[in-house]
Design an enzyme around this catalytic site. Structure first.
Site, mmCIF file in Angstrom:
data_model
loop_
_atom_site.group_PDB
_atom_site.id
_atom_site.type_symbol
_atom_site.label_atom_id
_atom_site.label_comp_id
_atom_site.label_asym_id
_atom_site.label_seq_id
_atom_site.Cartn_x
_atom_site.Cartn_y
_atom_site.Cartn_z
ATOM 1 C CB SER A 143 -0.891 0.028 1.250
ATOM 2 O OG SER A 143 -1.486 1.314 1.439
ATOM 3 C CE1 TYR A 157 -4.270 -2.039 5.047
ATOM 4 C CE2 TYR A 157 -3.066 -0.175 4.145
ATOM 5 C CZ TYR A 157 -3.805 -1.328 3.957
ATOM 6 O OH TYR A 157 -4.068 -1.767 2.682
#
Length: 250
Positions: A143, A157
């Site tokens: 990501s 995350y």
């Protein structure tokens, strides 16, 4: 390259788009999913409409035994793998670093890192030529938040995705002699249901101004990158983290 592809998190978003595109490119597809059997079945039906075989496989990737059972089921129902998209992951609602609880951190690591790590090991054991495999390709899901440090309020995350990138590079170095290429995609702001599931349905619109191309990405944008990395057209590409982010993060 075509053959048999397993996609974890294949029932929605980027995973589903990748399954559908893979079928169009000649892959038989195993659709891994955690809980939405109906969505996984719909993706499988689209794969079959494209003339390819499909199987749905339920597994919570936080459970190592379920991960191993998933791969064993694919072995039995579709035959040997030669491609794997390590896509399953979760995102929690934005929480300040100081307020992230241990239970949330444990779950994030269990799915986004440990589960992905065990799944990558299972794939590598099947693909590696030194273990009787055919060789092949693995794409891990990172990501842009790995690069941005989680942005704001998603540090947990971002940290797991940074770990995925380190894993990808190490895998690529170790597995090259086994005929296995390993890369990752690093999506930016992609318009999928993950934001609503995390309790922040307005996130895409709120952050649109950070994207130089002026729009959110579509799942299909990332799927195209994944299928290229899996293909023979990327035969000289390994250990690469490919941004699919509309310029976000540059």
């Amino acid at each position: 390259m075509s053959g048999t592809l397993l996609v974890t998190g294949g029932s929605g978003g980027i995973g589903a788009a990748t399954c559908r595109l893979a079928a169009q490119r000649g892959y038989d597809v195993a659709i891994g999913f955690a809980d939405n059997a109906a969505a996984a079945s719909a993706v499988a039906e689209d794969v079959r409409k494209a003339g390819r075989r499909a199987v749905t496989v339920r597994a919570d990737v936080a459970d190592s035994d379920q991960v191993r059972a998933m791969f064993a089921q694919v072995d039995g129902e579709l035959g040997p793998l030669n491609a794997f998209f390590n896509n399953a992951g979760i995102l929690f609602a934005g929480t300040r670093f100081m307020d992230i609880g241990e239970a949330q951190l444990d779950r994030m690591i269990a799915i986004n890192f440990k589960g992905a790590y065990i799944a990558a090991q299972e794939a590598a054991r099947r693909l590696a030529k030194s273990r009787g495999g055919p060789g092949g390709a693995i794409v891990n899901m990172s990501s842009m938040l790995a690069k941005l440090g989680g942005g704001v309020e998603n540090n947990d995350y971002g940290a797991t995705k940074a770990a995925i990138e380190a894993m990808t590079i190490g895998m690529a170095k170790e597995l090259a002699s086994d005929g296995v290429r390993v890369n990752a995609v690093r999506p930016g702001l992609i318009d999928t249901e993950i934001h609503a599931r995390a309790g922040d349905p307005g996130r895409v619109g709120r952050l649109m101004g950070s994207v130089p191309l002026g729009r959110a990405g579509f799942p299909e944008d990332v799927a195209e990158a994944v299928l290229w990395l899996l293909s023979d057209q990327a035969a000289y590409t390994t250990g690469t983290i490919l941004d699919v982010a509309g310029g976000r993060g540059i």
